[in-house]
Design an enzyme around this catalytic site. Structure first.
Site, PDB file in Angstrom:
ATOM      1  N   ARG A 155      -3.190 -10.133   5.344  1.00 18.60           N
ATOM      2  CA  ARG A 155      -2.875  -9.599   3.724  1.00 18.60           C
ATOM      3  C   ARG A 155      -1.616  -8.607   3.638  1.00 18.60           C
ATOM      4  O   ARG A 155      -1.410  -8.321   2.530  1.00 18.60           O
ATOM      5  CB  ARG A 155      -3.952  -9.151   2.966  1.00 18.60           C
ATOM      6  CG  ARG A 155      -5.146 -10.179   2.969  1.00 18.60           C
ATOM      7  CD  ARG A 155      -6.485  -9.830   2.453  1.00 18.60           C
ATOM      8  NE  ARG A 155      -7.122  -8.956   3.350  1.00 18.60           N
ATOM      9  CZ  ARG A 155      -8.243  -8.084   2.865  1.00 18.60           C
ATOM     10  NH1 ARG A 155      -8.672  -8.216   1.588  1.00 18.60           N
ATOM     11  NH2 ARG A 155      -8.864  -7.171   3.671  1.00 18.60           N
ATOM     12  N   PHE A 156      -1.118  -8.377   4.580  1.00 24.72           N
ATOM     13  CA  PHE A 156       0.313  -7.757   4.656  1.00 24.72           C
ATOM     14  C   PHE A 156       0.342  -6.442   3.639  1.00 24.72           C
ATOM     15  O   PHE A 156       1.246  -6.081   3.071  1.00 24.72           O
ATOM     16  CB  PHE A 156       1.409  -8.820   3.829  1.00 24.72           C
ATOM     17  CG  PHE A 156       1.238  -9.974   4.443  1.00 24.72           C
ATOM     18  CD1 PHE A 156       1.464 -10.691   5.774  1.00 24.72           C
ATOM     19  CD2 PHE A 156       0.696 -10.965   3.518  1.00 24.72           C
ATOM     20  CE1 PHE A 156       1.078 -11.671   5.861  1.00 24.72           C
ATOM     21  CE2 PHE A 156       0.443 -12.490   3.868  1.00 24.72           C
ATOM     22  CZ  PHE A 156       0.976 -12.569   5.267  1.00 24.72           C
ATOM     23  N   CYS A 157      -0.720  -5.614   3.938  1.00 18.61           N
ATOM     24  CA  CYS A 157      -0.754  -4.182   3.353  1.00 18.61           C
ATOM     25  C   CYS A 157      -0.565  -4.376   1.824  1.00 18.61           C
ATOM     26  O   CYS A 157       0.078  -3.458   1.335  1.00 18.61           O
ATOM     27  CB  CYS A 157       0.280  -3.265   3.994  1.00 18.61           C
ATOM     28  SG  CYS A 157      -0.336  -2.965   5.762  1.00 18.61           S
ATOM     29  N   ALA A 158      -1.017  -5.204   1.216  1.00 12.07           N
ATOM     30  CA  ALA A 158      -0.733  -5.690  -0.273  1.00 12.07           C
ATOM     31  C   ALA A 158      -2.097  -6.230  -0.596  1.00 12.07           C
ATOM     32  O   ALA A 158      -2.183  -7.272  -1.342  1.00 12.07           O
ATOM     33  CB  ALA A 158       0.287  -6.430  -0.739  1.00 12.07           C
ATOM     34  N   HIS A 161       0.828  -1.257  -0.063  1.00 13.43           N
ATOM     35  CA  HIS A 161      -0.096  -0.018   0.038  1.00 13.43           C
ATOM     36  C   HIS A 161       0.986   1.387   0.071  1.00 13.43           C
ATOM     37  O   HIS A 161       0.445   2.395  -0.298  1.00 13.43           O
ATOM     38  CB  HIS A 161      -0.917   0.255   1.135  1.00 13.43           C
ATOM     39  CG  HIS A 161      -1.898  -0.929   1.319  1.00 13.43           C
ATOM     40  ND1 HIS A 161      -2.605  -1.372   2.370  1.00 13.43           N
ATOM     41  CD2 HIS A 161      -2.514  -1.999   0.349  1.00 13.43           C
ATOM     42  CE1 HIS A 161      -3.533  -2.691   1.965  1.00 13.43           C
ATOM     43  NE2 HIS A 161      -3.307  -2.695   0.800  1.00 13.43           N
TER      44      HIS A 161
END
Length: 439
Positions: free
Chosen positions: A368-371, A130
């Site tokens: 979701r790992f900022c993606a 992100h």
């Protein structure tokens, strides 16, 4: 980036840490009153400091002072420290002679700064963190394909459809660890009259970097992912856009003169570094990049081999556990850094991550790992579990994780857990939580 990304050397099957981190030997409590050696496989999120960097930063503490306008001896030294760090960062990241080095808080901050300077549209891939997706105000999104080759073809088509000022991509995915061919993307962007920016947050901790040789125009990275978690990051790249962009921070140090109705702004980097800088964080970033470069010099190929061995051990171990599958973004990705993400066929990865910590003393990351766009496209379930390694990781650490994961998947947690707004927590948590601030 141009480094040892192609032809990764053969890796030993068992490896020890390459460098000492400040958390080496740290013991953490687990349920039942025991203490175990902590296994930190959450380095892709934030890494502890290298022990040598932490010691050097502590020794600099007494000399801390404000910079650039102070007349005291500590102020003179602090000013020299920041400017020496600027030169070191430029050298270690392979900046061109006329590139500018602007210190920021982290990668997100650096990319937001660059976003204020881009004179036109920006083309991004959907694989981005992100931090490299949300800042771009005039964003054109290219949805990735199952292969890197097809994704670059889609990027080529998008750039050919109408002009863009900038292409911006990750150097290595924070979800899968897959490395993109930066040299090829730079050439593609330049062929269409665009510049290339690289989010190198995950690349810098694992690979030597040469910005100029790669052909990229800008690079952003964070100290906290590169063993210098003291609050500094950096944007490195071509100065022309940055010299005419609005000052990122308006304040002292960014100006040469202020009158009642006029302001004369400095060029970069001062233009974007208003206020008192993070002197110790900036020094730590430079020291960490020096230390990583020394690993390359003292034992050529050792860092790549260490990373490759641990990544292979993780991937092969995950593949051997029934009910677990690895997540990949590109079928043709040939280069990876030390990140492996997995899904469970049944159950909650958040619960497993909580149990890994509470019962086994192993730290990983779930989510979701900022993606989100990338993860939603390549995964079949709502969340994943990510294990990530670095220079302080050993084969024994990976074994601890794999053994605990296999047990949890087969048998379930050994304690009861409840879901809270902050995630899964043991229903009866007897682990002490002392105040670190007050001792």
């Amino acid at each position: 980036m141009t480094t040892a990304l192609a032809g990764r050397p053969a890796a030993p099957t068992r490896v020890d840490p390459l460098a000492a981190l400040v958390d080496a030997g740290l013991e953490v409590p687990v349920l039942g009153g025991r203490r175990v050696r902590h296994v930190n496989l959450d380095l892709a999120a934030s890494a502890p400091a290298l022990a040598d960097v932490a010691a050097r930063v502590e020794s600099l503490g007494p000399w801390y002072s404000s910079v650039h306008r102070g007349t005291g001896y500590p102020s003179e030294l602090a000013t020299e420290l920041v400017e020496e760090a600027r030169r070191t960062v430029a050298a270690r990241l392979g900046a061109r002679d006329d590139d500018v080095v602007v210190f920021t808080r982290n990668t997100t901050d650096a990319l937001n700064l660059l976003a204020t300077a881009v004179p036109g549209e920006v083309v991004v891939l959907d694989i981005e963190h992100h931090a490299n997706l949300l800042p771009w105000r005039q964003r054109r999104l290219v949805v990735g394909a199952p292969t890197i080759a097809e994704t670059l073809e889609a990027l080529d088509r998008e750039l050919g459809s109408r002009p863009a000022a900038l292409v911006t991509v990750t150097g290595a995915s924070n979800v899968t660890g897959e490395v993109l061919p930066i040299e090829r993307i730079a050439a593609l962007a330049h062929a269409h009259g665009a510049r290339l920016a690289v989010d190198a947050a995950q690349l810098v901790p694992h690979r030597a970097i040469d910005l100029a040789a790669s052909g990229a125009d800008y690079l952003a990275c964070s100290g906290h992912k590169a063993y210098a978690p003291y609050g500094a990051g950096v944007l490195v790249g071509r100065r022309d856009w940055l010299d005419v962009a609005p000052a990122y921070l308006a304040g002292g140090g960014a100006v040469s003169r202020v009158a009642a109705d006029t302001v004369a702004w400095h060029p970069s980097p001062d233009r974007h570094e208003a206020g008192t800088p993070n002197v110790l964080g900036i020094a730590a970033l430079a020291l960490a990049l020096d230390a990583l470069a020394e690993l390359e010099t003292s034992a050529p190929g050792a860092r790549d081999a260490h990373d490759a061995a641990l990544t292979a051990q993780l991937a092969e171990g995950v593949a051997a556990i029934a009910g677990v599958r690895g997540v990949r973004g590109f079928a043709d990705a040939s280069q990876h850094v030390g990140i492996v993400t997995l899904e469970l066929e049944r159950g909650s990865v958040g619960l497993v991550a909580a149990a890994l910590s509470a019962e086994h003393g192993v730290s990983v990351r779930a989510g979701r790992f900022c993606a989100h766009p990338f993860f939603d496209r390549i995964a079949s379930r709502g969340n994943g579990l990510r294990a990530s390694v670095g220079v302080g990781t050993s084969s024994d650490d990976v074994d601890r994780f794999l053994d605990a994961l296999a047990r949890l998947v087969a048998e379930g947690p050994g304690a009861e857990y409840v879901r809270t707004p902050d995630g899964w927590r043991p229903a009866a948590d007897d682990r002490p939580h002392p105040s670190l601030l007050h001792g």
